[in-house]
Every structure is written in structure tokens, then in C-alpha cells.
Design an enzyme around this catalytic site. Structure first.
Site, PDB file in Angstrom:
ATOM      1  CD  GLU A 152       0.007   5.229  -1.049  1.00 43.03           C
ATOM      2  OE1 GLU A 152       0.715   5.281  -0.023  1.00 43.03           O
ATOM      3  OE2 GLU A 152      -1.235   5.326  -1.004  1.00 43.03           O
ATOM      4  CG  HIS A 194       1.308   8.825   2.345  1.00 48.51           C
ATOM      5  ND1 HIS A 194       0.614   9.229   3.466  1.00 48.51           N
ATOM      6  CD2 HIS A 194       0.431   8.100   1.596  1.00 48.51           C
ATOM      7  CE1 HIS A 194      -0.626   8.757   3.410  1.00 48.51           C
ATOM      8  NE2 HIS A 194      -0.760   8.088   2.279  1.00 48.51           N
ATOM      9  CG  HIS A 223      -1.952   1.101   1.191  1.00 54.82           C
ATOM     10  ND1 HIS A 223      -2.969   1.199   2.121  1.00 54.82           N
ATOM     11  CD2 HIS A 223      -2.107   2.176   0.374  1.00 54.82           C
ATOM     12  CE1 HIS A 223      -3.698   2.273   1.858  1.00 54.82           C
ATOM     13  NE2 HIS A 223      -3.201   2.887   0.807  1.00 54.82           N
TER      14      HIS A 223
END
Length: 402
Positions: A143, A147, A85
């Protein structure tokens, strides 16, 4: 709260050793940019004085989560592996920030990795870091922008002089892949006799004890209802995310799974939807046509020999249900051998499945809907179809009833 102190960069695919106490330099594993940071200082979230060089000390997001999926409906990735993930930098108190630098919201992650010599990392991502709807590029971009841009040690000003644009994103994806390879959750559970099943459920303590026995730390397990579908492995880091030492720690909370009755189903390739009356299968025998064409998600579809082309598509005949069927064309049975799809006389028929994704019925092999070829066809050209995402052109294949 340190359970063990290791550097998570042993040979690809290896696990923690619960008895390990000596860090090994993660940066020796593969060539990439160097941070020039020492790893002799405190781990993130464990400093006793204020750290001023945030290129070499991860802050404020020093509580790192390596998150993994166990997707079953539809399934993603290999049937015997969890999938990536991301790697998230939470603050030490469990709060977090996201989307920290929109000016570095890079696109075409695949192109960026390829251009900077990380094609091996890209190939791995195409199999193990995959989006449930087949939108891998958008997933990777999310992602990174959400992040990756929040790591203090990955700011462009922290990179060596002359580093190409996007080098910090390349380092991020390489780090996530290397870290994931040391966390084979499926294998950790399998070693304790815990494998996907539809015939039994598990207690939370059974699962976490098995994982702690393999790694020395307890991760957080998350469930969708009573079904296990995600895991979070926690770390602090010494030095830079680029080449620092990752220190595994116990999860600060247990996750969303209940204490018992936890389901760990196999990646069957089926699909379910929930209605007001409960859950019911959408991929039953009635949804697989007896005949149809197979369309690629990018362009064209499959011809009678199982090749990818933009020419008139062949008619395929299907026998079975969405969970298990064989298929054939006028040339003969269709099968997969050495990762290559072919149809013809003398071909040994393989068993396929189909996964409902939105309005599409996706062809799947060994639980994965990923297919790839070396080039995109045009004109009369035909391209060999390979299972998985190891070749340069990736796509899904939809079954359309005749």
C-alpha cells in the site's frame, strides 16, 4: 460536488456529522511532523489557477479514496468492523498512477512505525489493517509503495529539515488510520438497522441511503458477485496529506454492486471455493479432525496449557464443526478469558471456528485468525497466547490432524 465540508479528525472512532460545516484542525489530534502548509486555499481538484507548491497542494492525485474491506471467507479483523484497504490518490479525472518512487519502497513498516514513535498506530493496524492471508507486512509495504509514494505532499523534500528517513511513510499510515477511525462503516449501517445476515438481501439504494444519512455523502459499494465486500469513501484535501483538511465528497461512480439482491453476510469464519459446478463449502464438519496439533505460522506451536512453545506439541481434541467447535487437551477444556487462551481443569470452554486458507486450516476466535504474544519462544520457554494482534509477535495457528 461537495456534500459537506469537514475535517476528518474528530476523536478516534467518531463519525461525520452531516450538519457539520466548520473544519477542525486534524493535526491537533496527535503529535507528528508538521507540514507548515495553510489549509485556507482550494481543495485538491478544485483550484481555478495552476498550483505551483505541490508540497501544500495535492496534485495530480487529488481525488482520494479511503478503501475498506468486508472479508468473510476467510474473515479478517473484528466481526463488527470493516477493515482498512488503503488510501489511494486518483487523478481528478479518475485515472491514476502507481509505484511512483521505487527508491522509497520501504520494508519493515512495523519497525519503521515503532522506531518513530507510532506504536499505537501499529497496534491498531495489526487488528484493523490486516491481510486476508496473514501477510500484514507485505500488505502494508504494498500500500505504501504502490499508492503512498504517489502523494506530492509526502515527498521527502516537503518534510521539515532533519526529518528521519521514512517519516513521510509514518505520516501516511497515521493519516490512513485516523481517517479510517472516522469512517465506521459497520456502525453507520447498523444504526439504520442493517447488520450482516444470511437470511435477507438488500437494495443498493437501501445501503447507500443509510450511509449518506450517517455521513452526508454517498460512497461507492463494490461486490464480489452479489456479495458486498468493499467500500470506497471519497475526499479532496486542503493542504498537505500530513495535516490537511479532508473534504468528503460523493463517489463519482456507484461501484460494482448491482441495484438489488446484495448479500451482506456475517464474518462467520467459514471458507468457500468456487468450482465449475458452483460454490461449495470447504470447511464442513468433515474437515475438522477429532484430534490434532496446533502449529504457529512462525515457529513451534501450542502445548497442553495453551501456551506457545518450540517444544513437542500437545494433542488437542476438537468437538463440533469448523464453524463452531470446542477444544481440549489432557489438562482440560480450552477457553479465552480477558483475551488470553488457556487450557486446564476449571477453564470454561470457549467456542472456536476454523478457516481454510490455502492448504491450512486456521484456528479462529470471534471470527479472527489473528493471535499474538509478547515474545517468540525458544528452548523451554513458553509464551502466553493472546487473541488479536495487540502484542508484539503476531502469527496464525494451523490445526494439523494427528
Amino acid at each position: 460536488m461537495f456534500a459537506v465540508t469537514v475535517i476528518l479528525g474528530a476523536l478516534a472512532g467518531s463519525a461525520f456529522a452531516a450538519t457539520s460545516t466548520s473544519p477542525v484542525e486534524y493535526s491537533n489530534l496527535f503529535k507528528r511532523i508538521s507540514s507548515g502548509c495553510s489549509t485556507s486555499g482550494p481543495a485538491s481538484c478544485h483550484n481555478t489557477t495552476r498550483e505551483t507548491d505541490l508540497c501544500c497542494f495535492e496534485a495530480p492525485g487529488g481525488l482520494l479514496l479511503q478503501t475498506q474491506f468486508w472479508d468473510t471467507n476467510p474473515s479478517t479483523g473484528p466481526s463488527n468492523s470493516w477493515t482498512i484497504h488503503g488510501l489511494w490518490p486518483d487523478n481528478c479525472d479518475g485515472t491514476f498512477t502507481e509505484n511512483c518512487d521505487p527508491s522509497r519502497d520501504y520494508t519493515d513498516i512495523a519497525g519503521l512505525l515503532t522506531a518513530q514513535g507510532a506504536s499505537d498506530t501499529l497496534s491498531f493496524m495489526q487488528e484493523f489493517w490486516v491481510d486476508i492471508n496473514g501477510q500484514n507486512e507485505q500488505f502494508w509495504e504494498h500500500e505504501w509503495s504502490t499508492h503512498g509514494t504517489c502523494y506530492s505532499t509526502l515527498k521527502p523534500s516537503c518534510l521539515p529539515s532533519g526529518s528521519p528517513k521514512g517519516a513521510e511513510a509514518v505520516a501516511f499510515f497515521e493519516t490512513v488510520v485516523k481517517l479510517f477511525k472516522t469512517l465506521p462503516t459497520y456502525d453507520f449501517l447498523s444504526q439504520a438497522g442493517i447488520t450482516p445476515t444470511t437470511s435477507k438481501t438488500f437494495t443498493l439504494s437501501t445501503l447507500t441511503n443509510a450511509l449518506k444519512s450517517a455521513t452526508g455523502v454517498t460512497p461507492a459499494l463494490n461486490c464480489d458477485g452479489s456479495t458486498l465486500n468493499a467500500i470506497e469513501w471519497y475526499f479532496n484535501v486542503k493542504g498537505s496529506l500530513i495535516d490537511g483538511e479532508f473534504v468528503p465528497i460523493d463517489a463519482p461512480s456507484k461501484g460494482s454492486c448491482g441495484s438489488s439482491g446484495i448479500k451482506y453476510p456475517p464474518k462467520s469464519g467459514g471458507s468457500t471455493t468456487t468450482t465449475s459446478g458452483g460454490s461449495s463449502p470447504t470447511g464442513g464438519s468433515g474437515s475438522l479432525p477429532s484430534a490434532g496439533t496446533i502449529h504457529a505460522s512462525t515457529t513451534g506451536g501450542l502445548l497442553t496449557a495453551g501456551t506457545w512453545s518450540t517444544q513437542t506439541l500437545a494433542t488437542y481434541h476438537f468437538s463440533g464443526t469448523t464453524s463452531s467447535f470446542t477444544m481440549s487437551t489432557s489438562k482440560g477444556s480450552c477457553g479465552v478469558s480477558s483475551g488470553k487462551l488457556t487450557c486446564g481443569s476449571g477453564v470454561s470452554a470457549s467456542t472456536f471456528s476454523a478457516v481454510t486458507s490455502g492448504s491450512n486450516l486456521l484456528l479462529a476466535f470471534s471470527g479472527s485468525t489473528a493471535f499474538s504474544s509478547d515474545s517468540t519462544p525458544s528452548g523451554t520457554a513458553q509464551e502466553t497466547v493472546f487473541t488479536g494482534s495487540s502484542h508484539s509477535k503476531q502469527y496464525t495457528l494451523s490445526i494439523v490432524a494427528s
